[in-house]
Design an enzyme around this catalytic site. Structure first.
Site, PDB file in Angstrom:
ATOM      1  N   ASP A   1     -52.787 -61.270  52.209  1.00 33.89           N
ATOM      2  CA  ASP A   1     -51.874 -62.519  52.726  1.00 33.89           C
ATOM      3  C   ASP A   1     -52.219 -63.004  53.956  1.00 33.89           C
ATOM      4  OD1 ASP A   1     -49.873 -64.275  52.434  1.00 33.89           O
ATOM      5  OD2 ASP A   1     -48.230 -63.210  53.269  1.00 33.89           O
TER       6      ASP A   1
ATOM      7  N   LYS B   1     -36.758 -57.318  64.431  1.00 38.55           N
ATOM      8  CA  LYS B   1     -36.605 -57.753  63.268  1.00 38.55           C
ATOM      9  C   LYS B   1     -35.310 -56.747  62.896  1.00 38.55           C
ATOM     10  CE  LYS B   1     -41.166 -58.987  61.496  1.00 38.55           C
ATOM     11  NZ  LYS B   1     -42.035 -58.676  60.362  1.00 38.55           N
TER      12      LYS B   1
ATOM     13  N   ILE C   1     -34.720 -66.058  67.288  1.00 37.27           N
ATOM     14  CA  ILE C   1     -36.018 -66.831  67.256  1.00 37.27           C
ATOM     15  C   ILE C   1     -36.339 -67.168  65.828  1.00 37.27           C
ATOM     16  CG2 ILE C   1     -36.805 -66.092  69.506  1.00 37.27           C
ATOM     17  CD1 ILE C   1     -38.638 -64.471  68.000  1.00 37.27           C
ATOM     18  N   GLY C   2     -35.519 -66.664  64.902  1.00 36.75           N
ATOM     19  CA  GLY C   2     -36.142 -67.001  63.433  1.00 36.75           C
ATOM     20  C   GLY C   2     -35.266 -66.151  62.457  1.00 36.75           C
TER      21      GLY C   2
ATOM     22  N   GLY D   1     -36.174 -63.783  59.039  1.00 41.19           N
ATOM     23  CA  GLY D   1     -36.985 -63.251  58.326  1.00 41.19           C
ATOM     24  C   GLY D   1     -36.535 -63.040  56.852  1.00 41.19           C
ATOM     25  N   GLU D   2     -37.325 -62.336  56.001  1.00 39.46           N
ATOM     26  CA  GLU D   2     -37.000 -61.862  54.809  1.00 39.46           C
ATOM     27  C   GLU D   2     -35.471 -61.268  54.600  1.00 39.46           C
ATOM     28  OE1 GLU D   2     -39.204 -60.183  50.775  1.00 39.46           O
ATOM     29  OE2 GLU D   2     -40.301 -60.361  52.602  1.00 39.46           O
ATOM     30  N   PHE D   3     -35.617 -60.128  55.565  1.00 38.91           N
ATOM     31  CA  PHE D   3     -34.456 -59.406  55.414  1.00 38.91           C
ATOM     32  C   PHE D   3     -33.287 -59.543  56.384  1.00 38.91           C
ATOM     33  CE2 PHE D   3     -37.874 -56.851  53.787  1.00 38.91           C
ATOM     34  CZ  PHE D   3     -37.658 -56.512  52.641  1.00 38.91           C
TER      35      PHE D   3
ATOM     36  N   GLU E   1     -32.298 -61.383  60.406  1.00 39.04           N
ATOM     37  CA  GLU E   1     -32.786 -62.268  61.749  1.00 39.04           C
ATOM     38  C   GLU E   1     -33.912 -61.925  62.524  1.00 39.04           C
ATOM     39  OE1 GLU E   1     -28.574 -64.674  62.994  1.00 39.04           O
ATOM     40  OE2 GLU E   1     -29.132 -62.575  63.732  1.00 39.04           O
ATOM     41  N   VAL E   2     -34.685 -62.521  63.024  1.00 33.63           N
ATOM     42  CA  VAL E   2     -35.731 -62.267  63.863  1.00 33.63           C
ATOM     43  C   VAL E   2     -35.281 -62.388  65.675  1.00 33.63           C
ATOM     44  CG1 VAL E   2     -38.262 -62.236  64.685  1.00 33.63           C
ATOM     45  CG2 VAL E   2     -37.521 -62.499  62.166  1.00 33.63           C
TER      46      VAL E   2
END
Length: 876
Positions: free
Chosen positions: A639, A546, A520-521, A523-525, A527-528
């Site tokens: 943040d 994650k 679905i997306g 991430g920084e590290f 796939e999500v």
């Protein structure tokens, strides 16, 4: 409220049924009716078809006070004069009466025919609805009746506590509305056997007496009243977040929200009673708080359930001094059973009992008396705690044999031998274990403690390995003291071994319990993904996963799991919930609850203008409640932005993204650098930018920006201004303008969050209280910020976005992708950019720009042009 009397009536037209594929047609068997005169059989056939086709169940949030279709006996309605309204009595296929009234005095002048209902109790409702189903003849289809024929009738009401107060004068009735048909029928429709049924709904309120009468006035129409339904709306009883909210009658005002306190379901508790708000339409909105299952119970299908009791207990070997038992696992364990607790006692001596704990489904109770009845009860323990004890099971030991009784002389010898053996064994064990006694909790006791008190060896080992998980403890975490009942955030970076922090705060999950369904997306590290989590003994859950990409470094793994170490410390309905981590296999995963609607900013952009102000305030309230929880724990988010808020299918917002490390560099864009890129400073408080001073007060500043994002449906703060321009403008005192159609109370709260002095900003608990007051008093949200005050707080110049940057109106509209309106602007005299700069929102609506998204885009561009035209506005 609409109406001509002291109390008004709102009205809502729901539907009219006419031709086309959906139009009901009269069965061929009834076609003969339509060759008859207008009165009599014709209307009877027509109305019978109408009534049979409209016997529909009411929605669950509507409670009928009267439904003429379901009344079995006489309605008791009165018509005057007697030659006016006429009741047509028919029965359906079940011989139930069908009550319809007709009148058709279209050829006579000055008609004034009244139909009065019997008294109707309002059952405590202060706002009621009247649904009428009727057919009406088109006057143009009646030869000779054009001068006297009407196509409307009137509806009235009169409040009364008297059930027998029929002696009401006409002028005492309060008019609700004039009722007109969406569709009328003609002679042609009769020939085609087509029925056109109209449905109209009106509402009346506030009501102050126990009941009321309705009246229908005909002034010369040809009409048949097929059915009358009177009802009120309620928010039906519901269980939400383990709290029961009772049936609640809606308020008198169409915009009123009633705050309702829920009661926790059995075996659950809460510090503050959960609340929800009942809307005028009978919908539950803005849930606040939740209940939690007590220790020993687990949430399942809206209830708190303990492990079901053990029911099938079988006896095994029974001797004179022992009983062996076995049993089956409970039908509903509600989790993995960790152990069983067996309680037994001699019958009729319940106060003196013994407890045995076992991880198996069998035990042997020893040291019992011969020929005695013992009572056994068993219960299971899961991670949630103990279940209830089973019913009592009785078993009897065997009697002492005759041979044994003749050998009594041997007992002293045996007893002495056993005693000597036990002492020798204790001495040997004492010498063997004397060097390790300190390790198991005996402190500085020497080996003599084992010799003198052999039981201490067992107690020492038990206290280490069998410590009660529910016992209150004091933990020391790298110099931090964690007291029972006091939740304080512990920075995982204070651990020498980061893996220890992960195991301290996050639950390890077996990879086999997780099913990954789709990506679905990113991430920084890595796939999500979305997927399913099925833990033994628990229901399957949708989750977000994650993953850590292949080829990671140890530092990346540590940073990746750092977010889980933080998230695992939080437990709040408005904070994203960590289900657990996978660290013992690859890929390494962080598993959280799944939020169906994704990030808040994207969700709002996709649903621009689709929510009520109350729904938006409910979202903001949830975010503020989550931030209050974090602030109370001593955690600073740093943040907070709409992109880091997740929203589920119930519009519940949850704060997320706890894994970023931030280092302020000498960057020309004045941005925070992270492992995944730069975070714009648009959400950051000025003292955090200038002095790296992050506090809950700087989070409050960010929350004000999130408020602006929510009310503007995901618009980018400060539009396309550079970060340097934003920093400069904020330092000079400029603030974001109010979003379009923003309630003044919300914008004032935004400005409070943007106070330069961080000590002057509200605390998160104050913000939650302010939003609660707004939710309880929706009328306070009706006052909007006017256009002039919106512009007065606009930020400084937006570069080349002013009116001087465009040579024509057409070029400007094309630049903002609104070129379709060029011709409309020119035709209405807006031929120059100076003229366009004066356009208001009302002007746009008058020009035919009705789409909310288009209005916002044009108005935002105009506001930016005004900023450049005035060349700097007055600071806040």
């Amino acid at each position: 409220m609409r109406g001509s009397g002291p109390r008004g009536a709102g009205h809502r037209r729901t539907q009219g049924r006419g031709g086309g594929d959906d139009t009901p047609r009269v069965p061929a068997s009834l076609a003969g009716c339509y060759s008859a005169p207008l009165k009599g059989p014709l209307w009877t056939c027509l109305l019978l078809c109408a009534a049979l086709r409209t016997l529909l169940a009411s929605p669950s949030n509507e409670v009928n006070l009267l439904d003429s279709r379901t009344v079995m006996g006489d309605l008791g309605w009165i018509a005057f004069p007697k030659n006016g309204w006429e009741e047509i009595g028919e029965v359906d296929e079940n011989y139930a009466p069908i009550h319809t009234y007709q009148v058709c005095k279209v050829m006579e002048q000055n008609q004034n025919n009244w139909l009065l209902t019997s008294w109707i109790s309002n059952e405590g409702a202060s706002r009621i609805f009247i649904e009428l189903k009727f057919t009406l003849r088109d006057c143009n289809s009646l030869p000779g009746g054009l001068g006297t024929c009407k196509e409307t009738f009137n509806m009235y009401y009169f409040e009364s506590d008297d059930e027998n107060g029929r002696s009401i004068k006409e002028n005492q009735y309060i008019k609700i509305d004039t009722i007109a048909a969406d569709e009328s029928f003609t002679e042609l429709d009769l020939g085609d056997r087509v029925m056109k049924l109209n449905t109209e709904v009106r509402d009346v309120g506030p009501l102050s007496k126990k009941g009321f009468y309705l009246a229908f006035q005909d002034v010369g129409a040809c009409i048949a009243l097929v059915s009358v339904r009177v009802y009120y709306k309620k928010c039906p009883s519901v269980v939400r977040h383990l709290a029961i909210f009772p049936d609640t009658i809606t308020g008198a005002d169409s915009s009123q929200l009633l705050e309702v306190s829920g009661s926790c379901v059995n075996h659950s508790v809460t510090d503050d009673p959960p609340k929800m708000h009942c809307s005028a339409e009978g919908e539950w909105l803005v849930p606040i708080g939740k209940c939690m299952c007590k220790a020993g119970y687990e949430e399942k299908n809206g209830t708190c359930q303990a492990p079901s009791p053990v029911t099938n207990v079988k006896k095994g070997k029974i001797a004179k001094n022992s009983i062996s038992l076995s049993w089956q696992e409970p039908d509903r364990p509600n989790g993995i059973i960790l152990e069983y607790e067996i309680k037994y006692f001699e019958k009729d001596q319940e106060t003196s009992y013994t407890i045995i704990k076992s991880k198996e489904t069998s035990i042997t109770a020893e040291g019992l008396k011969p020929a005695s009845v013992y009572v056994f009860q068993i219960r299971a323990r899961t991670a949630a705690g103990y279940g209830v004890f089973s019913r009592r099971f009785e078993f009897e030991t065997t009697p002492v044999s005759v041979a044994a009784s003749n050998d009594q002389s041997q007992i002293p010898i045996i007893a002495v031998s056993v005693t000597v053996g036990v002492i020798l064994l204790a001495v040997m064990i004492g010498f063997l274990l004397s060097g390790s006694c300190c390790d198991c909790g005996c402190g500085r006791a020497s080996s003599l403690c084992a010799v003198a008190h052999p039981s201490l060896i067992w107690r020492c080992g038990y206290s280490k390995a069998k410590q009660d998980p529910e016992e209150e403890k004091m933990h020391f975490h790298n110099g931090h003291i964690k007291l029972p009942g006091v939740r304080t955030y512990i920075d995982p970076h204070t651990y020498e071994d980061p893996n220890q922090a992960v195991h301290e705060f996050a639950k390890e999950i077996e990879a086999s319990c997780i099913t990954i369904e789709r990506v679905i997306g990113a991430g920084e590290f890595g796939e999500v993904c979305s997927g399913r989590l099925k833990l033994p003994g628990k229901r399957e859950l949708p989750v977000a996963i994650k993953t850590l990409k292949v080829g990671y470094t140890e530092k990346q793994r540590r940073d990746f799991l750092g977010e889980a170490s933080i998230m695992g410390q939080f437990d709040h309905p408005n904070i994203i919930h960590l289900e657990g981590v996978v660290t013992k296999s690859k890929p390494v995963m962080i598993v959280t609850e799944y939020m169906e609607n994704g990030s808040l900013d994207t969700f709002l952009k996709k649903n621009d203008g689709q929510f009520t102000v109350i729904q938006l305030v409910g979202m903001l309230r949830g975010i503020a409640a989550g931030m209050k929880y974090l602030s109370d724990m001593g955690y600073v988010h740093r943040d907070l932005a709409a992109r880091n808020i997740l929203i589920n299918s119930n519009l519940v917002c949850k704060v997320s993204d706890f894994g970023l490390s931030r280092v302020l560099e000498d960057d020309p864009e004045a941005a925070y650098t992270t492992r995944g890129g730069k975070i714009p400073i648009r959400w950051t408080a000025p003292e955090a930018i200038a002095f790296r001073k992050f506090t809950s007060s700087s989070d409050v500043w960010s929350y004000g920006i999130v408020m602006w994002e929510v009310v503007s449906y995901g618009e980018r703060p400060y539009w396309e201004m550079t970060n340097q321009d934003v920093i400069k403008a904020v330092e000079e005192g400029y603030r974001l303008p109010s979003p379009m159609d923003c309630p003044a109370a919300l914008y004032q709260l935004m400005l409070d969050c943007w106070q330069k002095d961080r000590n002057s900003r509200p605390k998160f608990d104050e913000i939650v209280n302010m939003l609660d007051k707004l939710i309880r008093n929706p009328s306070s949200l009706k006052t909007l910020v006017n256009a002039s005050s919106r512009v007065s707080t606009l930020l400084a110049e937006h570069g080349s976005l002013g009116s001087g940057a465009y040579r024509s109106v057409g070029e400007w509209l094309e630049a903002i992708k609104m070129g379709r309106y060029t011709e409309i602007f020119m035709e209405n005299g807006y031929s120059s950019m100076d003229a366009v700069a004066q356009v208001t929102l009302e002007d746009l609506r008058r020009l035919g720009v009705t789409l909310v998204g288009h209005q916002k885009k044009i108005m935002s561009s105009l506001q930016e042009m005004k900023v450049q035209m005035v060349n700097g506005m007055v600071p806040v």
